[in-house]
Structure formats: structure tokens, C-alpha cells
Write an enzyme that holds these catalytic residues in place. Sequence first.
Site, PDB file in Angstrom:
ATOM      1  N   GLU A  65      -2.890  -2.315   1.873  1.00 40.90           N
ATOM      2  CA  GLU A  65      -3.399  -3.208   2.545  1.00 40.90           C
ATOM      3  C   GLU A  65      -1.877  -4.491   2.528  1.00 40.90           C
ATOM      4  O   GLU A  65      -1.719  -5.065   3.531  1.00 40.90           O
ATOM      5  CB  GLU A  65      -4.210  -4.034   1.141  1.00 40.90           C
ATOM      6  CG  GLU A  65      -5.266  -4.063   1.482  1.00 40.90           C
ATOM      7  CD  GLU A  65      -6.409  -4.649   0.193  1.00 40.90           C
ATOM      8  OE1 GLU A  65      -7.754  -5.089   0.662  1.00 40.90           O
ATOM      9  OE2 GLU A  65      -5.832  -4.294  -0.644  1.00 40.90           O
ATOM     10  N   GLY A  94      -4.359  -1.906  -2.657  1.00 41.42           N
ATOM     11  CA  GLY A  94      -3.802  -3.830  -2.550  1.00 41.42           C
ATOM     12  C   GLY A  94      -1.638  -2.558  -1.702  1.00 41.42           C
ATOM     13  O   GLY A  94      -1.784  -3.895  -1.017  1.00 41.42           O
ATOM     14  N   ALA A 145      -3.791  -1.838  -6.973  1.00 40.45           N
ATOM     15  CA  ALA A 145      -3.427  -3.565  -7.715  1.00 40.45           C
ATOM     16  C   ALA A 145      -3.739  -2.727  -9.033  1.00 40.45           C
ATOM     17  O   ALA A 145      -3.504  -1.593 -10.653  1.00 40.45           O
ATOM     18  CB  ALA A 145      -4.813  -3.964  -7.282  1.00 40.45           C
ATOM     19  N   GLU A 166     -11.308   1.911  -3.144  1.00 40.22           N
ATOM     20  CA  GLU A 166     -11.539   1.066  -4.439  1.00 40.22           C
ATOM     21  C   GLU A 166     -12.923   0.979  -4.197  1.00 40.22           C
ATOM     22  O   GLU A 166     -14.067   0.761  -5.238  1.00 40.22           O
ATOM     23  CB  GLU A 166     -11.687  -0.306  -3.003  1.00 40.22           C
ATOM     24  CG  GLU A 166     -10.167  -1.599  -3.397  1.00 40.22           C
ATOM     25  CD  GLU A 166      -9.055  -0.420  -2.654  1.00 40.22           C
ATOM     26  OE1 GLU A 166      -8.188  -1.708  -2.097  1.00 40.22           O
ATOM     27  OE2 GLU A 166     -10.158   0.318  -1.364  1.00 40.22           O
TER      28      GLU A 166
END
Length: 260
Positions: A115, A112, A66, A135
Site C-alpha cells: 500500500e 501496508g 503492518a 489481509e
Amino acid sequence: MAYENIRSDFSNGITTITINRPSKLNALNKATIEELHHALDDANQSKETKVIIVTGSGEKAFVAGADISEFADFNVEEGGRLAAKGQELLFDFVENLSTPVIAAVNGFALGGGLELAMACHFRLASSNAKMGLPEVSLGVIPGYGGTQRLPQLVGKGRAMEMVMTAGMIDANQALNYGLVNHVVETDELLPLAEKIASKIMRNSSVAIAEAISAVNANYKDGVDGYQTEIEAFGNCFGTEDFKEGTTAFLEKRKADFPGR
């Protein structure tokens, strides 16, 4: 719709959506998530699109995470809204599309990015792919479904190790874990995705949509997956695809599914 951060290309029943922010290693920011939502929605609603492939531009990254600069100063409420909105617009949205979505993971798929790949219906990887959920090294946890989908795919113990160490695994380890279905050289990745897509397109798109719904039901709290399967199975009997498929089988010919 004109896109700034992605490309959407259609050919021979396949819509290929490419995250195109090479200077940021295709990192997901708010604008990119919104563009992906619209492109995926358009492809899913198109009668011509039978399969969607999601990949990243270049050979370095699928999505390297991200865009941290967008949320580094968020408070508790803003962080919660960020995760909820992202899951609604993209990650849960992808998982529940009725059109099959293949992730072609080229290079880094981190945070992300992993994900997003996990939200797709299945994954292929280039031999140089690296995957991980880093993360906790930033003082946060995966917020776009990573703590839920990773254990479903690789098992609780392996998921816990990946999350807690914030480490990366390579493509072959991802294959061994069952995180990806196939590993090929970079220049073979999209051709393989297209080859698998062509096999999918020979079958009933209506039945495939019902199958996606039934498989996903197994992973939803409070939903009886077996009952969902029974209902989906019954629904197929009311379709033109079922009539064509069974007639073609009995007549010993190739089915020509109308997609209804």
C-alpha cells in the site's frame, strides 16, 4: 529530527528515505508511520530536494506489512481510526506530495508495504521482490488504500484475485500487471531510481507538481480531472519556470529552471 525506525539521506537533489527495522522486516508500526510522515514532509518542503526515493533496509524486504501486534486486540472503532489516521499521515499524504516520490521495492512488499509502494507516484522493483495484500488471511481487508489503488493500477479483475486469494506475485508478474515500471537486479535498484530521478530533475519542479495534481484528480470522486488540468496548465503560464523553459527552447539552449 532524530529517527529510530527510518533513515533520511540527502544527496544531489535526492532525499532517500529508508525504512530501517530489519529485525521486523521493516514492518510498519505507529512510530514508523509518524516518522515517515515527518521525513516526507521535511523533504517535500526542502527547496533542495527535487525527488524522493522510498526503500527498505537490507535485501529481504521493502516493508513486509503492518506490525500486527499493535492492533490485534482492536475493536471496530479503534480499527476504523487506525485506517483513517494511517491514510491521513502517510498513504494519502504521499500520493498528494508535490515532490515526485519513487518506491524502490526491494524484497517483500506485503500489506501496508504494498500500500505504501502504491501510494508513491511510481514503482521500481528488484528481481527478488514479492508483492501482495494478505489481509483477508487475517480476517481483515487492506485498510491503507489497497482496495482502491490496486484496481487503479492493475485492473479490477486482477486486484480482486490478489485480494481474495491473499497471494503474492513476483516482480516479473508485477511488471506484466503494470504494478511496477521496471525490474532490475537488487544491486541495480537504487542506481536505477537515481538515474530516473536525475532525468526528472532536469525538468521544471513547478510544472511537475502541477502535473501530479492533475493526474491525481482523475482518481478523486467528484473532481473533474480535465478542469483540474486546464487550471494547472494555466497556472504554469504565471511561473518563472515557464518563462525560462520557453525562452531556452527558442534560444536553443538547455533550460535552467529556478523552481518558481
